[in-house]
Design an enzyme around this catalytic site. Structure first.
Site, short mmCIF file in Angstrom:
data_model
loop_
_atom_site.label_atom_id
_atom_site.label_comp_id
_atom_site.label_asym_id
_atom_site.label_seq_id
_atom_site.Cartn_x
_atom_site.Cartn_y
_atom_site.Cartn_z
N ARG A 291 -8.99 -0.21 4.05
CA ARG A 291 -8.10 0.78 3.43
C ARG A 291 -6.73 0.16 3.14
NH1 ARG A 291 -6.93 4.93 7.28
NH2 ARG A 291 -5.35 5.32 5.73
N ARG B 147 -4.39 9.80 3.62
CA ARG B 147 -3.14 10.45 4.05
C ARG B 147 -2.17 10.55 2.89
NH1 ARG B 147 -0.68 13.10 7.74
NH2 ARG B 147 1.58 12.95 7.82
N GLN C 27 8.22 19.00 7.40
CA GLN C 27 9.45 18.63 6.69
C GLN C 27 9.23 18.61 5.17
OE1 GLN C 27 12.49 18.23 8.35
NE2 GLN C 27 11.17 19.12 9.92
N ASP D 185 4.13 0.44 12.10
CA ASP D 185 2.88 -0.13 11.56
C ASP D 185 2.63 -1.55 12.03
OD1 ASP D 185 3.03 1.48 8.28
OD2 ASP D 185 2.62 2.23 10.28
N LYS E 236 0.85 -1.20 0.00
CA LYS E 236 0.00 0.00 0.00
C LYS E 236 0.88 1.25 0.00
CE LYS E 236 -1.71 1.77 4.06
NZ LYS E 236 -1.46 3.19 4.26
N ASN E 237 1.91 1.24 0.86
CA ASN E 237 2.69 2.47 1.07
C ASN E 237 3.69 2.72 -0.04
OD1 ASN E 237 1.17 3.01 3.28
ND2 ASN E 237 2.66 2.25 4.75
N ARG F 299 0.06 14.76 12.88
CA ARG F 299 0.85 14.20 11.77
C ARG F 299 1.27 15.36 10.87
NH1 ARG F 299 -1.78 8.84 9.60
NH2 ARG F 299 0.36 8.37 8.97
N PRO F 300 2.24 16.13 11.36
CA PRO F 300 2.64 17.34 10.63
C PRO F 300 3.28 17.00 9.29
CG PRO F 300 4.19 16.85 12.38
CD PRO F 300 3.05 15.89 12.55
N CYS G 204 -5.36 7.86 9.07
CA CYS G 204 -5.47 7.43 10.47
C CYS G 204 -5.15 8.56 11.46
CB CYS G 204 -4.51 6.27 10.73
SG CYS G 204 -4.99 4.77 9.89
C1 EPZ Z 1 3.88 6.76 6.33
O1 EPZ Z 1 3.18 7.80 7.02
C2 EPZ Z 1 2.86 5.66 6.22
N1 EPZ Z 1 1.71 6.16 5.47
C3 EPZ Z 1 2.42 5.21 7.61
O2 EPZ Z 1 1.63 4.06 7.41
C4 EPZ Z 1 3.62 4.80 8.44
O3 EPZ Z 1 3.18 4.58 9.77
C5 EPZ Z 1 4.66 5.93 8.45
O4 EPZ Z 1 4.99 6.27 7.10
C6 EPZ Z 1 5.95 5.52 9.16
O5 EPZ Z 1 6.48 4.36 8.54
C7 EPZ Z 1 1.80 6.22 4.12
O6 EPZ Z 1 2.80 5.87 3.54
C8 EPZ Z 1 0.58 6.72 3.41
P1 EPZ Z 1 6.33 9.77 8.35
P2 EPZ Z 1 3.84 9.27 7.11
O7 EPZ Z 1 6.37 10.94 7.44
O8 EPZ Z 1 4.44 9.58 5.79
C9 EPZ Z 1 6.98 13.02 12.10
C10 EPZ Z 1 -0.14 2.65 7.70
O9 EPZ Z 1 -0.50 2.08 8.74
N2 EPZ Z 1 6.92 13.95 10.96
O10 EPZ Z 1 7.45 8.78 8.31
O11 EPZ Z 1 2.88 10.20 7.70
C11 EPZ Z 1 5.60 12.77 12.65
O12 EPZ Z 1 5.66 12.65 14.07
C12 EPZ Z 1 0.23 4.11 7.76
O13 EPZ Z 1 0.01 2.09 6.58
C13 EPZ Z 1 7.14 15.30 11.22
O14 EPZ Z 1 7.35 15.70 12.37
O15 EPZ Z 1 4.97 8.97 8.17
C14 EPZ Z 1 5.20 11.42 12.10
O16 EPZ Z 1 4.30 10.79 12.96
C15 EPZ Z 1 -0.04 4.71 9.12
N3 EPZ Z 1 7.11 16.18 10.18
C16 EPZ Z 1 6.55 10.71 12.04
O17 EPZ Z 1 7.50 11.76 11.71
C17 EPZ Z 1 6.88 15.77 8.89
O18 EPZ Z 1 6.89 16.63 7.97
C18 EPZ Z 1 6.62 9.67 10.93
O19 EPZ Z 1 6.14 10.32 9.82
C19 EPZ Z 1 6.66 14.39 8.65
C20 EPZ Z 1 6.69 13.50 9.69
#
Ligand code: EPZ
Length: 425
Positions: free
Chosen positions: A402, A93, A126, A310, A22-23, A122-123, A117
């Site tokens: 999803r 998302r 970055q 995850d 999915k991701n 979820r900022p 979710c």
């Molecule tokens: C991706 O989310 C996945 N979603 C998530 O999977 C997965 O949990 C996550 O990566 C971590 O592996 C998709 O790919 C659609 P991140 P994403 O950017 O991109 C901080 C699932 O279950 N952060 O790695 O949102 C923030 O705290 C879903 O399949 C910032 O501070 O994850 C975030 O929680 C859920 N600023 C953490 O990093 C930013 O600009 C990880 O974020 C971006 C992130």
């Protein structure tokens, strides 16, 4: 609205096949916007988030043919809009990947902020910081991101970007945006997940020049044009595979999970072996079997190759059967323990304190009515229901749909007693 009715206590036996990631699929579908010709992509998972992303591209003007056997052809040549409105993107998302894709294609983007979710804040700061470094004026207001390339020619300019947080989304989004930026962009402190590598491989098959994906430094040399792709196959879903590995262990079963890349599962495999779960590995399969009492273990989620966030809800369910107390630390997302309230109603002994949970066992779980809090929390409740005594009703399972392709069919194939039922609640 649908619900699952699951009769627990049945050890899963046999084998099942994992679908595409999915991701990886979500950003790869968005990346097809950059191609001047059609892209044929196989091993696309049949899940709601993918359908949502394909619907967005259709509404933007792309021609999409579903060729059967999990293969699609996307021709985005006719996409002329750089705007994705809230009604299109609110539940997804992964829709933020449209910002990077629109910027590379049009030099501008207006995209409503993502849904998906509820895992704490979820900022996307970055992502936005990186776009600005690439010569883009960015404004985040009123629930949407408005971005415009500063230069007259509408092209982005390469730059060096250091991510303050290891972020899958930001790493992928900036790769998308930098593909056609003038010069060589270097992104440091990148996420190293397998799906980051898959997106880079797809973009390179379109003619992009991306090196270093899978390490913490990725270099992208901008190119003027990106062409279509004859055939690209998406990697297997590491999280779907891990979910079924844990379901097999939790029910004391014997299941072979096929069409996977065992290397992607290493942190989970090692943890299961630490917990005295039987693990046998082949070239593209892993067999999970019962090898006696489940041992306690401590889990800390980390960016890849650490233990995936995850998989945190799912491993917690298994740890509720371990002989003793285990500690789970969630260090990636802000809050991802919502599901524990539902598990405690099934009899699990879990105490949550901020980013840490203590789970004690072994505890016999009992079936009851529970509600899906989020995608992976829902998967954890399915695992709990499969091993619980009696019947469990899981509501709001459209959330599970999803991210899991045919979860009912796959589980029934290995002996689970699970039904999908209309829910008029
Ligand atoms: C991706 O989310 C996945 N979603 C998530 O999977 C997965 O949990 C996550 O990566 C971590 O592996 C998709 O790919 C659609 P991140 P994403 O950017 O991109 C901080 C699932 O279950 N952060 O790695 O949102 C923030 O705290 C879903 O399949 C910032 O501070 O994850 C975030 O929680 C859920 N600023 C953490 O990093 C930013 O600009 C990880 O974020 C971006 C992130």
């Amino acid at each position: 609205m649908c619900k699952f009715v699951i009769s627990g206590g049945q050890a899963l036996k046999g084998e099942l096949t994992v679908s595409g990631s999915k991701n990886a699929a979500l950003p790869i579908i968005a990346a097809a916007i950059l191609a001047e010709g059609p892209c044929t992509i196989e091993n696309i998972p049949d899940i709601a988030d993918v359908q949502s992303m394909l619907d967005i591209l259709r509404k933007l003007g792309a021609d999409i043919d579903e060729l059967g056997n999990n293969t699609i052809r996307i021709d985005a040549a006719k996409v002329a809009s750089h705007e994705a409105t809230f009604d299109l993107v609110s539940t997804l998302r992964g829709s933020y990947y449209l910002i990077g894709a629109f910027l590379a294609r049009f030099g501008r983007a207006i995209v409503s902020l993502p849904g998906g979710c509820k895992l704490g804040t979820r900022p996307i700061d970055q992502h936005l910081k990186g776009f600005q470094a690439l010569g883009v004026d960015v404004e985040e207001a009123y629930g949407k991101v408005t971005a415009n390339a500063v230069s007259e020619d509408g092209l982005l300019r390469a730059n060096n970007i250091y991510l303050d947080v290891v972020s899958v989304g930001a790493t992928i989004n900036l790769m998308l945006a930098a593909c056609k930026a003038v010069g060589q962009t270097v992104i440091e402190n990148c996420a190293r997940e397998p799906h980051v590598v898959d997106v880079a491989n797809f973009l390179n098959s379109m003619g992009a020049k991306i090196r270093g994906a899978g390490t913490d430094i990725i270099k992208i040399t901008g190119v003027p044009r990106l062409h279509g792709v004859e055939m690209y196959s998406i990697i297997p879903d590491q999280i779907e595979a891990g979910t079924y590995m844990i379901a097999a262990a939790a029910t004391g079963g014997d299941v072979t999970i096929r069409n996977i890349i065992p290397r992607h599962q290493e942190s989970l495999t090692a943890k299961l072996q630490e917990m005295n779960i039987g693990v046998e590995e082949g070239e593209d399969w892993i067999r999970i079997y019962d090898s006696g009492k489940v041992s306690v273990a401590n889990v800390k989620t980390l960016p890849y190759p650490g233990f995936p966030t995850d998989m945190q809800p799912q491993i917690t369910v298994l740890l509720s059967q371990a002989d003793g107390t285990s500690k789970i630390t969630e260090s990636v997302t802000d809050f991802r323990f919502q599901y524990t309230e539902e598990l405690k109603r099934m009899g699990a002994d879990i105490t949550v304190n901020g980013k840490m949970a203590m789970v004690s066992g072994p505890k016999c779980l009992k079936g009851t009515i529970v509600r899906t809090p989020d995608l992976r929390g829902g998967a954890a409740l399915v695992i709990a229901a499969l091993m619980a005594e009696g019947d469990t009703v899981i509501q709001d399972v459209q959330i599970i749909d999803r991210g899991y392709d045919n979860i009912v069919g796959k589980l029934r194939h290995v002996g689970a007693r699970i039904e999908r039922v209309e829910d008029d609640n």
